[in-house]
Design a protein around this motif. Structure first.
Motif, PDB file in Angstrom:
ATOM      1  N   UNK A  36       0.845  -1.198   0.000  1.00 24.09           N
ATOM      2  CA  UNK A  36       0.000   0.000   0.000  1.00 24.09           C
ATOM      3  C   UNK A  36       0.881   1.249   0.000  1.00 24.09           C
ATOM      4  N   UNK A  37       1.895   1.234   0.865  1.00 26.82           N
ATOM      5  CA  UNK A  37       2.821   2.372   0.906  1.00 26.82           C
ATOM      6  C   UNK A  37       3.615   2.457  -0.396  1.00 26.82           C
ATOM      7  N   UNK A  40       1.509   4.008  -3.069  1.00 23.13           N
ATOM      8  CA  UNK A  40       1.419   5.465  -2.966  1.00 23.13           C
ATOM      9  C   UNK A  40       2.690   6.128  -3.485  1.00 23.13           C
ATOM     10  N   UNK A  43       2.791   5.826  -7.212  1.00 16.56           N
ATOM     11  CA  UNK A  43       1.779   6.703  -7.806  1.00 16.56           C
ATOM     12  C   UNK A  43       2.242   8.162  -7.788  1.00 16.56           C
ATOM     13  N   UNK A  44       2.805   8.562  -6.651  1.00 17.27           N
ATOM     14  CA  UNK A  44       3.302   9.935  -6.546  1.00 17.27           C
ATOM     15  C   UNK A  44       4.371  10.205  -7.599  1.00 17.27           C
ATOM     16  N   UNK A  48       1.819  12.097 -10.301  1.00 18.45           N
ATOM     17  CA  UNK A  48       1.701  13.504  -9.894  1.00 18.45           C
ATOM     18  C   UNK A  48       2.434  14.504 -10.806  1.00 18.45           C
ATOM     19  N   UNK A  51       0.154  16.495 -13.089  1.00 18.17           N
ATOM     20  CA  UNK A  51      -0.950  17.264 -12.519  1.00 18.17           C
ATOM     21  C   UNK A  51      -1.191  18.588 -13.247  1.00 18.17           C
ATOM     22  N   UNK A  73      -8.815  16.357  -9.146  1.00 19.59           N
ATOM     23  CA  UNK A  73      -8.710  15.614  -7.884  1.00 19.59           C
ATOM     24  C   UNK A  73      -9.386  14.245  -8.021  1.00 19.59           C
ATOM     25  N   UNK A  76      -7.258  11.883 -10.081  1.00 18.53           N
ATOM     26  CA  UNK A  76      -6.149  11.277  -9.347  1.00 18.53           C
ATOM     27  C   UNK A  76      -6.638  10.226  -8.347  1.00 18.53           C
ATOM     28  N   UNK A  77      -7.787  10.470  -7.736  1.00 17.43           N
ATOM     29  CA  UNK A  77      -8.310   9.473  -6.803  1.00 17.43           C
ATOM     30  C   UNK A  77      -8.635   8.180  -7.539  1.00 17.43           C
ATOM     31  N   UNK A  80      -5.453   6.484  -8.494  1.00 17.97           N
ATOM     32  CA  UNK A  80      -4.820   5.790  -7.365  1.00 17.97           C
ATOM     33  C   UNK A  80      -5.532   4.472  -7.074  1.00 17.97           C
ATOM     34  N   UNK A  81      -6.870   4.523  -7.107  1.00 19.08           N
ATOM     35  CA  UNK A  81      -7.639   3.305  -6.819  1.00 19.08           C
ATOM     36  C   UNK A  81      -7.327   2.187  -7.811  1.00 19.08           C
TER      37      UNK A  81
ATOM     38  N   UNK B  68      -4.006  22.258  -5.004  1.00 19.71           N
ATOM     39  CA  UNK B  68      -4.472  21.050  -5.679  1.00 19.71           C
ATOM     40  C   UNK B  68      -3.659  19.824  -5.276  1.00 19.71           C
ATOM     41  N   UNK B  69      -2.353  19.991  -5.284  1.00 14.96           N
ATOM     42  CA  UNK B  69      -1.491  18.863  -4.929  1.00 14.96           C
ATOM     43  C   UNK B  69      -1.789  18.388  -3.501  1.00 14.96           C
ATOM     44  N   UNK B  72      -4.994  16.433  -3.411  1.00 11.85           N
ATOM     45  CA  UNK B  72      -4.809  15.083  -3.961  1.00 11.85           C
ATOM     46  C   UNK B  72      -4.116  14.190  -2.939  1.00 11.85           C
ATOM     47  N   UNK B  76      -5.452  10.797  -1.179  1.00 10.49           N
ATOM     48  CA  UNK B  76      -4.723   9.525  -1.265  1.00 10.49           C
ATOM     49  C   UNK B  76      -4.441   8.982   0.136  1.00 10.49           C
ATOM     50  N   UNK B  79      -7.373   7.263   1.358  1.00  7.59           N
ATOM     51  CA  UNK B  79      -7.501   5.940   0.735  1.00  7.59           C
ATOM     52  C   UNK B  79      -6.589   4.950   1.452  1.00  7.59           C
ATOM     53  N   UNK B  80      -5.388   5.457   1.722  1.00  8.68           N
ATOM     54  CA  UNK B  80      -4.386   4.606   2.351  1.00  8.68           C
ATOM     55  C   UNK B  80      -4.826   4.220   3.770  1.00  8.68           C
TER      56      UNK B  80
END
Lengths: 222, 301
Positions: A36-37, A40, A43-44, A48, A51, A73, A76-77, A80-81, B68-69, B72, B76, B79-80
């Motif tokens: 999970x980490x 993230x 993904x970042x 990102x 963006x 937003x 990006x959600x 991420x999902x 915005x960043x 986001x 996230x 979600x985490x």
């Protein structure tokens, strides 16, 4: 055996279930833990950086910054999902643009049935006027187009119907290939080519209107 | 092939873009371009539009707002934070099966399967209901914010000072729109660190010096029309939980997303925290987030 074992130092929780009851075939359920980490972090790093490009595109789609903010937003959600489904090493930017475009169509387009009706005949007539058989007019065209104000170009872009606006922005502002655009807007490359051609004609027509209003002599095109 | 000029026109965009064109079509197009000035002019239009947009790319690009960043990243994080609940659900399921084991063992095979089915359904409904409640309890990412505690917390101090100024309790000790004069005032009144004023489309009206555990700190105020922007700038090195403090979660967001934005509890005031050179800057304003972020100039790194 109903045990659930957390493997020390591993990224998975292994849980073997249902064996005692014979209701389900023996199954191993793997649930990500440290992944999970890692997700993230990946993904970042991958998503990102796009963006700003996504936001700029979103503003031109929504025609207002508040909706564009929410749209990016939301994009990006969703990204991420579903990042697990994104194939690493492929085009993340195109993937995000496609999510954004679909989210826009489903949730943000004010008039979901907004038709791409263009007064195409009118544009075609005007375009016929600006075409010239004189090669000298090419320099004049360049001069006129290059001297247009940024705001005029921006307004002219936003006046284009959505499908044409999307195509020209992706190609000429975002520098995407026809293949990438076709993937984003989910249509054949031939359609991209055709829309782009028409979009540029429409934009040129609109910009010449501004040029005339600013006093440029466009007689040579007529 | 002999396509009409209208048909060939469709390929002009591809030609201007250097995209693939069927070799036969390309050959016909090139040949027609030499003899057909109208087609040639149409190609120039395509190229002119492409080049113009390319040249104006920078100017036409619309910069994303600074919050915005952060929005986001906060989304996230939510979600985490939600993700471990799946593992928790597995544990719940494990307990469920463990509890079920002796019951099932005691039942004869005839009753075991229907009984298991009924218990499974009840268990599933219980767990689904739990999951639903958890989902509903997740706050909207834009509402997510940290709690600022402690009198030496720089965000708490910025809020208090903003309200004191807004209500007239606090007055600028130095009234000036000149940054150099204000810096001189700060230096003369014991502020030992350089103040890095943010680049902002607002009018500087003055400043105040505060003291915390013997150290002097710089505060300054901007005006935009009727709106106030209260700024408080402190060296990062002094935000050490001894002299000054900041919520670690807010700082984590600043480190990751450059900015931490929030709306004040029970008010529409905006607060933003970010790094300004070696300093930390907190701003509180009655402007909305998007209004305040639009005023601040930053160079993207």
């Amino acid at each position: 055996m109903n045990d659930l074992t957390i493997l020390s130092g591993e990224s998975f929780v292994e849980a073997q279930k249902f064996d005692n009851f014979g209701l389900y075939p023996s199954a191993t359920i793997k649930a990500p833990m440290n992944t999970i980490a890692a997700k993230q972090s990946d993904f970042e790093r991958e998503a990102l950086p796009h963006m700003n490009a996504l936001y700029s595109f979103a503003v031109r789609l929504c025609r207002n910054r508040e909706d564009a903010h929410d749209l990016v937003q939301e994009t990006f959600m969703k990204g991420f999902r579903f990042f697990d489904k994104f194939e690493r090493g492929t085009n993340c930017k195109a993937w995000l643009f496609r999510i954004l475009k679909n989210t826009y169509i489903n949730q943000y387009r004010k008039d979901k049935r907004e038709p791409d009706i263009v007064e195409y005949d009118v544009i075609e007539e005007f375009y016929d006027l600006i075409r010239s058989d004189s090669s000298e007019s090419t320099d004049l065209q360049k001069k006129i187009f290059d001297n247009l104000l940024d705001d005029e170009v921006s307004i002219a872009l936003e006046s284009l119907p959505e499908t044409f606006r999307t195509t020209i922005i992706l190609c000429d502002l975002e520098g995407m290939t026809y293949e990438e655009i076709a993937e984003i807007i989910e249509c054949p490359i031939g359609t991209v080519r055709s829309r782009l051609h028409r979009a540029r004609k429409m934009l040129a027509s609109q910009l010449l209107v501004y040029a005339k209003q600013r006093g440029y002599d466009t007689k040579d095109f007529e | 092939m002999n396509k009409s000029s209208k048909d060939l026109e469709e390929y002009l965009a591809a030609m201007a873009d250097g995209e693939y064109i069927d070799p036969k079509v390309k050959q016909e197009l090139e040949s027609r371009l030499e003899s057909d000035p109208e087609l040639s002019a149409a190609l120039h239009i395509q190229t002119a539009m492409k080049n113009m947009l390319h040249h104006k790319h920078e100017a036409l690009h619309i910069q994303a707002p600074m919050d915005l960043r952060t929005s986001i990243m906060q989304g996230i994080s939510l979600e985490q934070n939600n993700a471990p609940r799946q593992v928790k659900s597995l544990s719940l399921m494990e307990s469920f099966w463990n509890a079920l084991d002796p019951i099932v063992s005691a039942l004869s095979p005839t009753f075991a399967i229907p009984a298991i089915f009924a218990i499974c359904m009840a268990g599933y409904m219980y767990m689904s209901d739990g999951a639903q409640s958890e989902t509903e309890s997740i706050p909207n990412p834009s509402m997510l914010k940290v709690v600022h505690t402690g009198t030496n917390n720089i965000c708490t101090q910025a809020y208090s000072s903003y309200h004191a100024y807004e209500s007239g309790v606090l007055q600028p000790q130095m009234l000036t729109s000149n940054q150099d004069r204000l810096s001189q005032f700060f230096a003369e009144h014991g502020v030992t660190y350089p103040v890095h004023y943010p680049k902002i489309d607002a009018e500087l009206i003055g400043g105040v010096v505060s003291q915390e555990k013997g150290t002097k700190f710089a505060h300054f105020i901007y005006k935009v029309g009727e709106h106030i922007i209260y700024a408080y700038e402190v060296p990062q090195g002094l935000v050490d939980n001894q002299t000054l403090s900041v919520n670690p979660r807010a700082m984590e967001i600043v480190n990751k997303a450059d900015w931490y934005w929030e709306q004040e509890n029970g008010a529409s005031n905006t607060m933003v925290l970010w790094k300004l050179g070696p300093n930390l800057c907190v701003m509180v304003s009655d402007l909305r987030t998007e209004q305040l972020s639009a005023l601040i100039h930053v160079k993207e790194t």
